[in-house]
Design a protein around this motif. Sequence first.
Motif, PDB file in Angstrom:
ATOM      1  N   SER A  98     -12.980  -3.670   0.800  1.00 23.84           N
ATOM      2  CA  SER A  98     -14.383  -3.035   1.014  1.00 23.84           C
ATOM      3  C   SER A  98     -15.494  -3.652   0.038  1.00 23.84           C
ATOM      4  N   GLY A  99     -14.881  -4.747  -0.863  1.00 23.95           N
ATOM      5  CA  GLY A  99     -15.892  -5.369  -1.842  1.00 23.95           C
ATOM      6  C   GLY A  99     -16.882  -6.473  -1.335  1.00 23.95           C
ATOM      7  N   PRO A 100     -17.851  -6.894  -1.687  1.00 21.83           N
ATOM      8  CA  PRO A 100     -18.483  -8.210  -1.402  1.00 21.83           C
ATOM      9  C   PRO A 100     -17.485  -9.202  -0.695  1.00 21.83           C
ATOM     10  N   ALA A 101     -17.955  -9.552   0.505  1.00 23.78           N
ATOM     11  CA  ALA A 101     -17.314 -10.793   1.223  1.00 23.78           C
ATOM     12  C   ALA A 101     -15.677 -10.423   1.466  1.00 23.78           C
ATOM     13  N   GLY A 102     -15.361  -9.003   1.596  1.00 18.04           N
ATOM     14  CA  GLY A 102     -13.833  -8.833   1.798  1.00 18.04           C
ATOM     15  C   GLY A 102     -13.116  -8.717   0.566  1.00 18.04           C
ATOM     16  N   ARG A 103     -13.899  -8.679  -0.677  1.00 19.26           N
ATOM     17  CA  ARG A 103     -12.984  -8.491  -2.061  1.00 19.26           C
ATOM     18  C   ARG A 103     -12.095  -7.343  -2.022  1.00 19.26           C
ATOM     19  N   VAL A 104     -10.862  -7.320  -2.430  1.00 22.19           N
ATOM     20  CA  VAL A 104      -9.953  -6.249  -2.555  1.00 22.19           C
ATOM     21  C   VAL A 104     -10.431  -5.565  -3.774  1.00 22.19           C
ATOM     22  N   LEU A 105     -10.695  -3.983  -3.849  1.00 21.08           N
ATOM     23  CA  LEU A 105     -10.923  -3.475  -5.176  1.00 21.08           C
ATOM     24  C   LEU A 105      -9.860  -2.385  -5.238  1.00 21.08           C
ATOM     25  N   HIS A 106      -9.865  -1.944  -6.576  1.00 20.65           N
ATOM     26  CA  HIS A 106      -8.746  -1.029  -7.063  1.00 20.65           C
ATOM     27  C   HIS A 106      -8.620   0.188  -5.899  1.00 20.65           C
ATOM     28  N   GLU A 107     -10.002   0.397  -5.493  1.00 18.38           N
ATOM     29  CA  GLU A 107     -10.086   1.880  -4.651  1.00 18.38           C
ATOM     30  C   GLU A 107      -9.322   1.442  -3.122  1.00 18.38           C
ATOM     31  N   ASP A 108      -9.414   0.257  -2.859  1.00 18.61           N
ATOM     32  CA  ASP A 108      -8.736  -0.516  -1.624  1.00 18.61           C
ATOM     33  C   ASP A 108      -7.346   0.008  -1.631  1.00 18.61           C
ATOM     34  N   LEU A 109      -6.584  -0.497  -2.848  1.00 12.71           N
ATOM     35  CA  LEU A 109      -5.209  -0.227  -3.122  1.00 12.71           C
ATOM     36  C   LEU A 109      -4.865   1.405  -2.892  1.00 12.71           C
ATOM     37  N   GLU A 110      -5.781   2.332  -3.708  1.00 13.18           N
ATOM     38  CA  GLU A 110      -5.398   3.494  -3.608  1.00 13.18           C
ATOM     39  C   GLU A 110      -5.616   4.251  -2.179  1.00 13.18           C
ATOM     40  N   ALA A 111      -6.415   3.729  -1.406  1.00  6.48           N
ATOM     41  CA  ALA A 111      -6.650   3.957  -0.023  1.00  6.48           C
ATOM     42  C   ALA A 111      -5.665   3.682   0.946  1.00  6.48           C
ATOM     43  N   TYR A 112      -4.907   2.388   0.548  1.00  2.46           N
ATOM     44  CA  TYR A 112      -3.976   1.758   1.335  1.00  2.46           C
ATOM     45  C   TYR A 112      -2.809   2.955   1.075  1.00  2.46           C
ATOM     46  N   LEU A 113      -2.372   3.306  -0.203  1.00  5.45           N
ATOM     47  CA  LEU A 113      -1.132   4.039  -0.489  1.00  5.45           C
ATOM     48  C   LEU A 113      -1.420   5.555   0.137  1.00  5.45           C
ATOM     49  N   ALA A 114      -2.643   6.134   0.210  1.00  2.00           N
ATOM     50  CA  ALA A 114      -2.842   7.381   0.401  1.00  2.00           C
ATOM     51  C   ALA A 114      -2.710   7.330   2.088  1.00  2.00           C
ATOM     52  N   GLN A 115      -3.274   6.392   2.508  1.00  2.00           N
ATOM     53  CA  GLN A 115      -3.044   6.464   4.106  1.00  2.00           C
ATOM     54  C   GLN A 115      -1.567   6.340   4.459  1.00  2.00           C
ATOM     55  N   GLY A 116      -1.144   5.579   3.915  1.00  2.00           N
ATOM     56  CA  GLY A 116       0.542   5.112   3.965  1.00  2.00           C
ATOM     57  C   GLY A 116       1.402   6.377   3.816  1.00  2.00           C
ATOM     58  N   GLN A 117       1.070   7.258   2.754  1.00  2.00           N
ATOM     59  CA  GLN A 117       1.771   8.344   2.391  1.00  2.00           C
ATOM     60  C   GLN A 117       1.881   9.215   3.506  1.00  2.00           C
ATOM     61  N   SER A 118       0.579   9.522   4.148  1.00  2.00           N
ATOM     62  CA  SER A 118       0.259  10.344   5.089  1.00  2.00           C
ATOM     63  C   SER A 118       1.130  10.137   6.371  1.00  2.00           C
ATOM     64  N   ASN A 119       1.451   8.553   6.571  1.00  2.00           N
ATOM     65  CA  ASN A 119       2.105   8.178   7.890  1.00  2.00           C
ATOM     66  C   ASN A 119       3.556   7.728   7.706  1.00  2.00           C
ATOM     67  N   ALA A 120       3.982   7.721   6.439  1.00  2.00           N
ATOM     68  CA  ALA A 120       5.078   7.036   5.968  1.00  2.00           C
ATOM     69  C   ALA A 120       6.312   7.892   6.722  1.00  2.00           C
ATOM     70  N   SER A 121       7.351   7.090   7.059  1.00  2.00           N
ATOM     71  CA  SER A 121       8.284   7.634   7.876  1.00  2.00           C
ATOM     72  C   SER A 121       9.819   6.823   7.453  1.00  2.00           C
ATOM     73  N   ALA A 122       9.582   5.634   6.461  1.00  2.00           N
ATOM     74  CA  ALA A 122      10.708   4.607   6.720  1.00  2.00           C
ATOM     75  C   ALA A 122      11.576   5.606   5.212  1.00  2.00           C
ATOM     76  N   PRO A 123      12.766   5.400   5.215  1.00  2.00           N
ATOM     77  CA  PRO A 123      13.643   6.168   4.304  1.00  2.00           C
ATOM     78  C   PRO A 123      13.219   5.395   2.992  1.00  2.00           C
ATOM     79  N   ALA A 124      13.413   6.143   1.806  1.00  2.00           N
ATOM     80  CA  ALA A 124      13.134   5.700   0.547  1.00  2.00           C
ATOM     81  C   ALA A 124      13.998   4.569  -0.103  1.00  2.00           C
ATOM     82  N   ALA A 125      15.210   4.598   0.425  1.00  2.00           N
ATOM     83  CA  ALA A 125      16.253   3.442  -0.137  1.00  2.00           C
ATOM     84  C   ALA A 125      15.556   2.014   0.627  1.00  2.00           C
ATOM     85  N   ALA A 126      14.717   2.060   1.671  1.00  2.00           N
ATOM     86  CA  ALA A 126      14.205   0.736   1.996  1.00  2.00           C
ATOM     87  C   ALA A 126      13.149   0.049   0.959  1.00  2.00           C
ATOM     88  N   ALA A 127      12.849   0.814  -0.236  1.00  2.00           N
ATOM     89  CA  ALA A 127      11.981   0.485  -1.089  1.00  2.00           C
ATOM     90  C   ALA A 127      12.615  -0.561  -2.208  1.00  2.00           C
TER      91      ALA A 127
END
Length: 424
Positions: A159-188
Amino acid sequence: MGTHVIKMPDIGEGIAEVELSQWHVKVGDLVVEDQVLADVMTDKAMVDIPSPVHGKVIALGGQPGEVMAVGSVLISIEVEGAGNLKESAAPAPVKEAPVAPKVEVAVESKPAVAAAPRPAAVCQGPMVAREADERPLASPAVRKHALDLGIQLRLVRGSGPAGRVLHEDLEAYLAQGQSNASAPAAAAYVQRNDEEQIQVIGMRRKIAQRMQDATQRAAHFSYVEEIDVTAIEELRAHLNEKHGASRGKLTLLPFLVRALVVALRDFPQMNARYDDEAQVITRLGAVHVGVATQSDVGLMVPVVRHAEARSLWDSAAEISRLANAARNGKASRDELSGSTITLTSLGALGGIVSTPVLNLPEVAIVGVNKIVERPMVVKGQVVIRKMMNLSSSFDHRVVDGMDAALFIQAIRGLLEQPATLFVE
């Protein structure tokens, strides 16, 4: 159509050359007026180079890490109309700066050890389509954060200038993924053998050069003293409760700045710069306190000017303003130069003891370690007190060991009896 050439600007103060730190565009990109095209690095600060025109990038004049002379061609943009360059003078296009490839190395299997491999993130947040070998824009700190979280950076929308990835983008990625995650924990739990090579350029190279220069030229010695900060922490809490809403919250830093100011009255040799080439020590009446600040591009030292003339809240506001400017890459060259003594602190991560490196040409740096509660003997009784170490370094070419110890002891006395900070 015409060509508009942007030359490396004159940053000021007699600078003849700067380092090209990072491109925010590539050949073929469409750019608009005021869009940041590149970051360049001076001796003190990172400077954004914006576009003065709308158009299409047709040539880049250098590669990240390259030192370029002021006035040399930085970038060429195809624009509507005649542009500012005659056809015969058009520069030859320069290919896009190559990206250091990620190197995957086969590692011999070994028995399991206590340290487990980093898990790969299983969440699937808001993804963006990138080629497998495409390197997204991100600071070194963001890249390390993504690695620690097990996130493939190329999948994260920036979301940064020229598409730069920021810390907030990582948090948003994790937050969105946690709400949709269905893969078993062992896959981590996946072994990783990849490596990434990062070119040392820009701010990181400047920091490396300054640290190496400081340790090679100055005769460092460190002195550590334990301080009981119970009383000053009680005073800080009281002032925040009474005036925090109207004047702002106080951290310990403005009290430390005040203690430096008062102690330096009796130890002016600490508030000095040493020109080792000219063999001249300059003692200054003004106290310009450098406050070491960590940013995404590395360690920066913005300067609280004339700390001797500031109140606690004035110092606190200036420290906060400068720290935000440094972290956001908006600190000016003037705000990052001219300190006479430096204060460095890692806050809650301050550890028990540290060995700060001098900020040449200064001769003293005061390091702050974390506050911990410990049992102490006070007037024959065991009581719980808040204790903190000051780990400070000095240039032994200029500062004698006895003077350094007395200086830190003076700061200790001021902090342990905080009323004396305000007695003129």
